[in-house]
Design a protein around this motif. Structure first.
Motif, PDB file in Angstrom:
ATOM      1  N   GLU A 114     -44.868  56.322  29.822  1.00 43.87           N
ATOM      2  CA  GLU A 114     -43.614  55.664  30.186  1.00 43.87           C
ATOM      3  C   GLU A 114     -42.760  56.593  31.071  1.00 43.87           C
ATOM      4  O   GLU A 114     -42.148  56.147  32.058  1.00 43.87           O
ATOM      5  CB  GLU A 114     -42.848  55.273  28.919  1.00 43.87           C
ATOM      6  CG  GLU A 114     -43.414  54.037  28.227  1.00 43.87           C
ATOM      7  CD  GLU A 114     -42.552  53.600  27.052  1.00 43.87           C
ATOM      8  OE1 GLU A 114     -41.708  54.425  26.603  1.00 43.87           O
ATOM      9  OE2 GLU A 114     -42.703  52.465  26.608  1.00 43.87           O
ATOM     10  N   GLN A 115     -42.717  57.876  30.702  1.00 40.32           N
ATOM     11  CA  GLN A 115     -41.965  58.822  31.541  1.00 40.32           C
ATOM     12  C   GLN A 115     -42.592  58.947  32.932  1.00 40.32           C
ATOM     13  O   GLN A 115     -41.881  59.000  33.947  1.00 40.32           O
ATOM     14  CB  GLN A 115     -41.935  60.186  30.846  1.00 40.32           C
ATOM     15  CG  GLN A 115     -41.114  60.220  29.568  1.00 40.32           C
ATOM     16  CD  GLN A 115     -41.171  61.585  28.880  1.00 40.32           C
ATOM     17  OE1 GLN A 115     -41.827  62.517  29.373  1.00 40.32           O
ATOM     18  NE2 GLN A 115     -40.477  61.694  27.751  1.00 40.32           N
ATOM     19  N   SER A 116     -43.944  58.981  32.933  1.00 38.44           N
ATOM     20  CA  SER A 116     -44.631  59.082  34.230  1.00 38.44           C
ATOM     21  C   SER A 116     -44.371  57.847  35.101  1.00 38.44           C
ATOM     22  O   SER A 116     -44.145  57.956  36.332  1.00 38.44           O
ATOM     23  CB  SER A 116     -46.129  59.258  34.020  1.00 38.44           C
ATOM     24  OG  SER A 116     -46.820  59.339  35.249  1.00 38.44           O
ATOM     25  N   ALA A 117     -44.386  56.647  34.497  1.00 34.98           N
ATOM     26  CA  ALA A 117     -44.117  55.410  35.259  1.00 34.98           C
ATOM     27  C   ALA A 117     -42.701  55.397  35.806  1.00 34.98           C
ATOM     28  O   ALA A 117     -42.443  54.994  36.969  1.00 34.98           O
ATOM     29  CB  ALA A 117     -44.368  54.210  34.364  1.00 34.98           C
ATOM     30  N   ALA A 118     -41.768  55.868  34.977  1.00 36.20           N
ATOM     31  CA  ALA A 118     -40.369  55.912  35.434  1.00 36.20           C
ATOM     32  C   ALA A 118     -40.201  56.901  36.594  1.00 36.20           C
ATOM     33  O   ALA A 118     -39.470  56.636  37.575  1.00 36.20           O
ATOM     34  CB  ALA A 118     -39.465  56.300  34.266  1.00 36.20           C
ATOM     35  N   LYS A 119     -40.892  58.025  36.514  1.00 38.41           N
ATOM     36  CA  LYS A 119     -40.806  59.032  37.580  1.00 38.41           C
ATOM     37  C   LYS A 119     -41.411  58.518  38.868  1.00 38.41           C
ATOM     38  O   LYS A 119     -40.868  58.731  39.967  1.00 38.41           O
ATOM     39  CB  LYS A 119     -41.501  60.309  37.123  1.00 38.41           C
ATOM     40  CG  LYS A 119     -41.330  61.472  38.095  1.00 38.41           C
ATOM     41  CD  LYS A 119     -41.946  62.729  37.544  1.00 38.41           C
ATOM     42  CE  LYS A 119     -41.749  63.886  38.495  1.00 38.41           C
ATOM     43  NZ  LYS A 119     -42.325  65.152  37.981  1.00 38.41           N
ATOM     44  N   LEU A 120     -42.549  57.832  38.788  1.00 41.60           N
ATOM     45  CA  LEU A 120     -43.191  57.272  39.977  1.00 41.60           C
ATOM     46  C   LEU A 120     -42.299  56.193  40.610  1.00 41.60           C
ATOM     47  O   LEU A 120     -42.234  56.066  41.847  1.00 41.60           O
ATOM     48  CB  LEU A 120     -44.560  56.697  39.615  1.00 41.60           C
ATOM     49  CG  LEU A 120     -45.650  57.731  39.288  1.00 41.60           C
ATOM     50  CD1 LEU A 120     -46.902  57.040  38.747  1.00 41.60           C
ATOM     51  CD2 LEU A 120     -45.989  58.546  40.544  1.00 41.60           C
ATOM     52  N   GLN A 121     -41.655  55.410  39.742  1.00 45.91           N
ATOM     53  CA  GLN A 121     -40.720  54.407  40.264  1.00 45.91           C
ATOM     54  C   GLN A 121     -39.585  55.078  41.058  1.00 45.91           C
ATOM     55  O   GLN A 121     -39.221  54.640  42.168  1.00 45.91           O
ATOM     56  CB  GLN A 121     -40.121  53.602  39.100  1.00 45.91           C
ATOM     57  CG  GLN A 121     -39.087  52.575  39.512  1.00 45.91           C
ATOM     58  CD  GLN A 121     -39.689  51.383  40.240  1.00 45.91           C
ATOM     59  OE1 GLN A 121     -40.895  51.073  40.111  1.00 45.91           O
ATOM     60  NE2 GLN A 121     -38.875  50.708  41.070  1.00 45.91           N
ATOM     61  N   GLU A 122     -39.090  56.182  40.522  1.00 44.15           N
ATOM     62  CA  GLU A 122     -38.010  56.909  41.197  1.00 44.15           C
ATOM     63  C   GLU A 122     -38.499  57.527  42.514  1.00 44.15           C
ATOM     64  O   GLU A 122     -37.794  57.480  43.549  1.00 44.15           O
ATOM     65  CB  GLU A 122     -37.480  58.001  40.266  1.00 44.15           C
ATOM     66  CG  GLU A 122     -36.311  58.782  40.852  1.00 44.15           C
ATOM     67  CD  GLU A 122     -35.828  59.860  39.900  1.00 44.15           C
ATOM     68  OE1 GLU A 122     -34.958  60.656  40.260  1.00 44.15           O
ATOM     69  OE2 GLU A 122     -36.357  59.905  38.731  1.00 44.15           O
ATOM     70  N   GLN A 123     -39.723  58.072  42.500  1.00 47.04           N
ATOM     71  CA  GLN A 123     -40.287  58.674  43.713  1.00 47.04           C
ATOM     72  C   GLN A 123     -40.526  57.615  44.791  1.00 47.04           C
ATOM     73  O   GLN A 123     -40.325  57.879  46.002  1.00 47.04           O
ATOM     74  CB  GLN A 123     -41.579  59.411  43.380  1.00 47.04           C
ATOM     75  CG  GLN A 123     -41.377  60.666  42.584  1.00 47.04           C
ATOM     76  CD  GLN A 123     -42.700  61.326  42.166  1.00 47.04           C
ATOM     77  OE1 GLN A 123     -43.776  60.705  42.322  1.00 47.04           O
ATOM     78  NE2 GLN A 123     -42.612  62.542  41.649  1.00 47.04           N
ATOM     79  N   LEU A 181     -46.009  53.577  43.973  1.00 42.72           N
ATOM     80  CA  LEU A 181     -46.033  52.313  43.224  1.00 42.72           C
ATOM     81  C   LEU A 181     -47.445  51.979  42.732  1.00 42.72           C
ATOM     82  O   LEU A 181     -47.629  51.403  41.652  1.00 42.72           O
ATOM     83  CB  LEU A 181     -45.495  51.189  44.108  1.00 42.72           C
ATOM     84  CG  LEU A 181     -43.991  51.271  44.436  1.00 42.72           C
ATOM     85  CD1 LEU A 181     -43.584  50.160  45.392  1.00 42.72           C
ATOM     86  CD2 LEU A 181     -43.170  51.193  43.142  1.00 42.72           C
ATOM     87  N   THR A 182     -48.465  52.337  43.558  1.00 42.64           N
ATOM     88  CA  THR A 182     -49.844  52.107  43.139  1.00 42.64           C
ATOM     89  C   THR A 182     -50.161  52.934  41.890  1.00 42.64           C
ATOM     90  O   THR A 182     -50.776  52.445  40.928  1.00 42.64           O
ATOM     91  CB  THR A 182     -50.817  52.453  44.273  1.00 42.64           C
ATOM     92  OG1 THR A 182     -50.485  51.653  45.440  1.00 42.64           O
ATOM     93  CG2 THR A 182     -52.247  52.211  43.857  1.00 42.64           C
ATOM     94  N   ARG A 183     -49.747  54.184  41.912  1.00 42.43           N
ATOM     95  CA  ARG A 183     -49.991  55.029  40.726  1.00 42.43           C
ATOM     96  C   ARG A 183     -49.192  54.521  39.516  1.00 42.43           C
ATOM     97  O   ARG A 183     -49.684  54.564  38.382  1.00 42.43           O
ATOM     98  CB  ARG A 183     -49.589  56.458  41.039  1.00 42.43           C
ATOM     99  CG  ARG A 183     -50.503  57.136  42.042  1.00 42.43           C
ATOM    100  CD  ARG A 183     -50.080  58.583  42.235  1.00 42.43           C
ATOM    101  NE  ARG A 183     -50.958  59.253  43.190  1.00 42.43           N
ATOM    102  CZ  ARG A 183     -50.842  60.534  43.554  1.00 42.43           C
ATOM    103  NH1 ARG A 183     -49.844  61.270  43.036  1.00 42.43           N
ATOM    104  NH2 ARG A 183     -51.664  61.057  44.428  1.00 42.43           N
TER     105      ARG A 183
END
Length: 261
Positions: A65-74, A91-93
């Motif tokens: 969940e933290q990784s998804a949130a970080k990728l969304q921010e990036q 977004l793909t990741r």
């Protein structure tokens, strides 16, 4: 049924009887209780393993969940900088991370259900083990009491038998004592009557000897009497105070008293 089966069955019956005689119910109950404790311990270990797995999956879920949130921010930052390609890659990741997260969420749900099931099983099994423990201790106490009563009864019976044997021995001793006393009394009577000789005396009793001893005693008495007569005849006669009348003479009449004027 074949002969082999019949022989096998016969041996099995005899073996069961031998085991039944040698078996201690208290040991059997303790063994059964120990087996239940082992089973309960296995359930608890399984429950602990499931809980550990669930906790690990939950940690992975939190990381995804933290990784998804970080990728969304990036992705948002890259798009703001005009780097659409970087935003698309982020977004793909993020999509792949979210897919993994869904799988982890499904595992967490499964593990929680398994954990709840094992918890209920552990609680039920523990209740059964506690109930069996109470029943086991009750049965063991009853068996111990019955065994003690049986041993006391056997001991009392054994003591009664011994006392009967002692009583019989005392009676036999009394009978032998009375028999010996009667025999001793009879021997004393026979020895006193002269029917039996006393082997311990220096001279055995003999009827002829007794009669000869009596004759000798009478001869000694007669000899002593003759000696006494001879001694009296040789000694002078003692003077008499009043001469008595001679043989054939009449006694003189007594004098009449004189009157004194």
């Amino acid at each position: 049924m074949s002969i082999t089966r019949r022989i096998t069955g016969l041996f099995k019956v005899k073996a069961d009887k031998a085991l039944d005689r040698a078996e201690d119910p208290r040991e059997t109950l303790d063994y059964a209780y120990q087996r239940q404790l082992d089973l309960l311990q296995k359930v608890r270990r399984g429950l602990a393993d499931v809980a550990t797995s669930r906790k690990r999956v939950e940690l992975q879920h939190a990381q995804l969940e933290q990784s998804a949130a970080k990728l969304q921010e990036q992705a948002q930052q890259a798009l703001a900088l005009g780097r659409e390609d970087l935003a698309r890659e982020a977004l793909t990741r993020r999509t792949a991370v979210l897919a993994q997260d869904q799988d982890l969420q499904a595992q967490v749900t499964t593990l929680r259900a398994e954990e709840e099931k094992l918890t209920l099983a552990e609680q039920g099994l523990q209740a059964k083990v506690e109930a069996f423990r109470t029943q086991k201790e009750t049965i063991k106490a009853s068996y111990t009491a019955a065994e003690a009563e049986t041993r006391i009864g056997e001991a009392v019976t054994g003591i009664s038998g011994e006392m009967s044997d002692v009583g019989a021995a005392v009676q036999r001793a009394q009978d032998k004592t009375e028999q010996l006393q009667a025999r001793a009394g009879a021997l004393d009577e026979l020895m006193a009557s002269g029917a039996l000789d006393d082997a311990t005396s220096p001279v055995a009793h003999d009827g002829l000897k007794t009669e000869l001893d009596a004759i000798s005693a009478r001869g000694d008495v007669e000899a002593e009497l003759a000696a006494m007569k001879a001694e009296l005849a040789s000694s002078p006669a003692p003077p008499s105070l009043e001469a008595g009348p001679k043989e054939g003479e009449e006694p003189e009449p007594p004098e009449e008293p004189k009157d004194h004027a």
